[in-house]
Write a protein that holds these residues in place. Structure first.
Motif, PDB file in Angstrom:
ATOM      1  N   GLY A 238      29.870  58.635  23.342  1.00  0.00           N
ATOM      2  CA  GLY A 238      29.468  57.937  22.138  1.00  0.00           C
ATOM      3  C   GLY A 238      30.398  56.766  21.867  1.00  0.00           C
ATOM      4  N   ALA A 239      30.081  55.998  20.824  1.00  0.00           N
ATOM      5  CA  ALA A 239      30.809  54.766  20.552  1.00  0.00           C
ATOM      6  C   ALA A 239      32.299  55.016  20.277  1.00  0.00           C
ATOM      7  N   LEU A 240      32.619  55.996  19.439  1.00  0.00           N
ATOM      8  CA  LEU A 240      34.015  56.219  19.071  1.00  0.00           C
ATOM      9  C   LEU A 240      34.844  56.703  20.250  1.00  0.00           C
ATOM     10  N   LEU A 241      34.299  57.631  21.020  1.00  0.00           N
ATOM     11  CA  LEU A 241      35.023  58.130  22.186  1.00  0.00           C
ATOM     12  C   LEU A 241      35.197  57.030  23.221  1.00  0.00           C
ATOM     13  N   PHE A 242      34.146  56.242  23.421  1.00  0.00           N
ATOM     14  CA  PHE A 242      34.228  55.128  24.364  1.00  0.00           C
ATOM     15  C   PHE A 242      35.325  54.162  23.930  1.00  0.00           C
ATOM     16  N   LEU A 243      35.371  53.834  22.633  1.00  0.00           N
ATOM     17  CA  LEU A 243      36.382  52.903  22.143  1.00  0.00           C
ATOM     18  C   LEU A 243      37.786  53.475  22.325  1.00  0.00           C
ATOM     19  N   GLY A 244      37.929  54.787  22.123  1.00  0.00           N
ATOM     20  CA  GLY A 244      39.223  55.408  22.339  1.00  0.00           C
ATOM     21  C   GLY A 244      39.660  55.303  23.793  1.00  0.00           C
ATOM     22  N   VAL A 245      38.739  55.583  24.718  1.00  0.00           N
ATOM     23  CA  VAL A 245      39.043  55.459  26.145  1.00  0.00           C
ATOM     24  C   VAL A 245      39.337  54.002  26.495  1.00  0.00           C
ATOM     25  N   TRP A 246      38.560  53.086  25.908  1.00  0.00           N
ATOM     26  CA  TRP A 246      38.758  51.656  26.163  1.00  0.00           C
ATOM     27  C   TRP A 246      40.167  51.216  25.742  1.00  0.00           C
ATOM     28  N   LEU A 247      40.596  51.621  24.542  1.00  0.00           N
ATOM     29  CA  LEU A 247      41.915  51.221  24.060  1.00  0.00           C
ATOM     30  C   LEU A 247      43.025  51.857  24.901  1.00  0.00           C
ATOM     31  N   ALA A 248      42.810  53.094  25.342  1.00  0.00           N
ATOM     32  CA  ALA A 248      43.790  53.720  26.228  1.00  0.00           C
ATOM     33  C   ALA A 248      43.905  52.934  27.528  1.00  0.00           C
ATOM     34  N   MET A 249      42.748  52.467  28.041  1.00  0.00           N
ATOM     35  CA  MET A 249      42.751  51.669  29.258  1.00  0.00           C
ATOM     36  C   MET A 249      43.441  50.325  29.023  1.00  0.00           C
ATOM     37  N   VAL A 250      43.213  49.725  27.848  1.00  0.00           N
ATOM     38  CA  VAL A 250      43.868  48.457  27.514  1.00  0.00           C
ATOM     39  C   VAL A 250      45.381  48.629  27.467  1.00  0.00           C
ATOM     40  N   VAL A 251      45.834  49.698  26.819  1.00  0.00           N
ATOM     41  CA  VAL A 251      47.273  49.955  26.742  1.00  0.00           C
ATOM     42  C   VAL A 251      47.856  50.117  28.146  1.00  0.00           C
ATOM     43  N   ALA A 252      47.170  50.881  28.992  1.00  0.00           N
ATOM     44  CA  ALA A 252      47.677  51.133  30.336  1.00  0.00           C
ATOM     45  C   ALA A 252      47.674  49.864  31.190  1.00  0.00           C
ATOM     46  N   MET A 253      46.619  49.051  31.058  1.00  0.00           N
ATOM     47  CA  MET A 253      46.462  47.896  31.944  1.00  0.00           C
ATOM     48  C   MET A 253      47.126  46.635  31.417  1.00  0.00           C
ATOM     49  N   MET A 254      47.050  46.398  30.105  1.00  0.00           N
ATOM     50  CA  MET A 254      47.455  45.119  29.553  1.00  0.00           C
ATOM     51  C   MET A 254      48.892  45.087  29.030  1.00  0.00           C
ATOM     52  N   PHE A 255      49.390  46.208  28.516  1.00  0.00           N
ATOM     53  CA  PHE A 255      50.692  46.153  27.860  1.00  0.00           C
ATOM     54  C   PHE A 255      51.852  45.857  28.821  1.00  0.00           C
ATOM     55  N   PRO A 256      51.831  46.315  30.079  1.00  0.00           N
ATOM     56  CA  PRO A 256      52.918  45.887  30.979  1.00  0.00           C
ATOM     57  C   PRO A 256      52.985  44.376  31.129  1.00  0.00           C
ATOM     58  N   ALA A 257      51.814  43.722  31.255  1.00  0.00           N
ATOM     59  CA  ALA A 257      51.794  42.267  31.398  1.00  0.00           C
ATOM     60  C   ALA A 257      52.076  41.561  30.080  1.00  0.00           C
ATOM     61  N   ALA A 258      51.728  42.202  28.953  1.00  0.00           N
ATOM     62  CA  ALA A 258      51.963  41.599  27.642  1.00  0.00           C
ATOM     63  C   ALA A 258      53.383  41.837  27.152  1.00  0.00           C
ATOM     64  N   ALA A 259      54.144  42.700  27.818  1.00  0.00           N
ATOM     65  CA  ALA A 259      55.482  43.060  27.354  1.00  0.00           C
ATOM     66  C   ALA A 259      56.405  41.857  27.187  1.00  0.00           C
ATOM     67  N   PRO A 260      56.430  40.881  28.110  1.00  0.00           N
ATOM     68  CA  PRO A 260      57.323  39.726  27.899  1.00  0.00           C
ATOM     69  C   PRO A 260      57.028  38.969  26.609  1.00  0.00           C
ATOM     70  N   MET A 261      55.736  38.811  26.266  1.00  0.00           N
ATOM     71  CA  MET A 261      55.379  38.121  25.024  1.00  0.00           C
ATOM     72  C   MET A 261      55.823  38.938  23.813  1.00  0.00           C
ATOM     73  N   ILE A 262      55.598  40.244  23.846  1.00  0.00           N
ATOM     74  CA  ILE A 262      55.975  41.112  22.725  1.00  0.00           C
ATOM     75  C   ILE A 262      57.489  41.126  22.533  1.00  0.00           C
ATOM     76  N   LEU A 263      58.228  41.222  23.621  1.00  0.00           N
ATOM     77  CA  LEU A 263      59.688  41.237  23.536  1.00  0.00           C
ATOM     78  C   LEU A 263      60.229  39.907  23.038  1.00  0.00           C
ATOM     79  N   MET A 264      59.609  38.809  23.465  1.00  0.00           N
ATOM     80  CA  MET A 264      60.045  37.494  22.989  1.00  0.00           C
ATOM     81  C   MET A 264      59.799  37.360  21.492  1.00  0.00           C
ATOM     82  N   PHE A 265      58.639  37.848  21.034  1.00  0.00           N
ATOM     83  CA  PHE A 265      58.361  37.823  19.596  1.00  0.00           C
ATOM     84  C   PHE A 265      59.414  38.625  18.836  1.00  0.00           C
ATOM     85  N   ALA A 266      59.723  39.824  19.328  1.00  0.00           N
ATOM     86  CA  ALA A 266      60.702  40.679  18.656  1.00  0.00           C
ATOM     87  C   ALA A 266      62.056  39.992  18.586  1.00  0.00           C
ATOM     88  N   ARG A 267      62.451  39.296  19.652  1.00  0.00           N
ATOM     89  CA  ARG A 267      63.748  38.625  19.674  1.00  0.00           C
ATOM     90  C   ARG A 267      63.786  37.475  18.670  1.00  0.00           C
TER      91      ARG A 267
END
Length: 234
Positions: free
Chosen positions: A8-37
């Motif tokens: 269903g929509a909610l479960l799909f969105l949950g899986v989608w966000l988990a996939m985004v975290v797994a796939m995108m956050f390693p590459a987005a980490a430099p931007m996030i760390l720069m913002f924090a600094r």
């Protein structure tokens, strides 16, 4: 499995966000760390401090909207396959075409502009900086849009390759990080385009090469499409 994997929509969105975290956050980490600094430095000088969590929230918000759109497209595709035999009969070829499109997008000017923004955290934040919580959310959302412009096609190929395909998920995650962070990222971008186009063309000729997100079909495919968790039997 079918594109929605029977969820269903909610479960799909949950899986989608988990996939985004797994796939995108390693590459987005430099931007996030720069913002924090930068935020910490500005906070120490008495300027309004914007917690990094709000920057991340803006980023996740963009990918959540994309996840909703992905579910609607996937569910619409399943409904179309149930009603139009030619769509069900050629689901494998449609998935192969999606991979070809993803490969071609690697060579596009839009991909180049978005990738440049992702590869230059300091330049991006210097141009887009806004104070306060709202500013942090807006910057995170802006980065999410640029990131989506860079990576949407590579995310989309997870449908024909299988959203639960751990090997494909790992390979795309490693590539996204290398493309955005490593000095040879631009060369890797073009190399990936060639590989994806070759894989897509090969899968057009033989859909059986696809490991599974979009069900392989043959006789009786339209009937099998009504049972989303089962593969058709040739």
């Amino acid at each position: 499995m079918t594109p929605t994997m029977g969820m269903g929509a909610l479960l799909f969105l949950g899986v989608w966000l988990a996939m985004v975290v797994a796939m995108m956050f390693p590459a987005a980490a430099p931007m996030i760390l720069m913002f924090a600094r930068i935020a910490a430095n500005r906070g120490s000088s008495g300027r309004p401090l914007a917690p990094t969590a709000f920057f991340v929230a803006g980023y996740v918000l963009v990918w959540s909207v994309i996840g909703v759109a992905a579910f609607l497209l996937a569910a619409g595709g399943e409904q179309l396959a149930r009603r139009v035999d030619v769509v069900a009969d050629h689901a494998g070829q449609i998935g192969a075409l999606l991979i070809v499109v993803a490969g071609a997008y690697q060579f596009s000017a839009l991909k180049d502009r978005c990738l440049t923004g992702c590869r230059s955290p300091l330049a991006f934040l210097s141009r887009q900086w806004r104070e306060g919580v709202r500013g942090a959310i807006a910057m995170g959302a802006h980065h999410g849009v640029i990131c989506a412009g860079c990576c949407w096609a590579l995310m989309a190929i997870m449908f024909p390759l299988g959203m639960m395909n751990v090997v494909a998920l790992g390979a795309v995650t490693v590539f996204l990080y290398a493309e955005k962070v490593l000095p040879a990222g631009r060369i890797l971008r073009f190399a990936a385009g060639v590989v994806l186009i070759a894989l897509g063309l090969a899968a057009l000729a033989d859909p059986g090469l696809l490991p599974g997100g979009i069900a392989h079909t043959c006789d009786g495919a339209a009937h099998t499409a009504a049972m989303p968790m089962h593969q058709p039997t040739c």
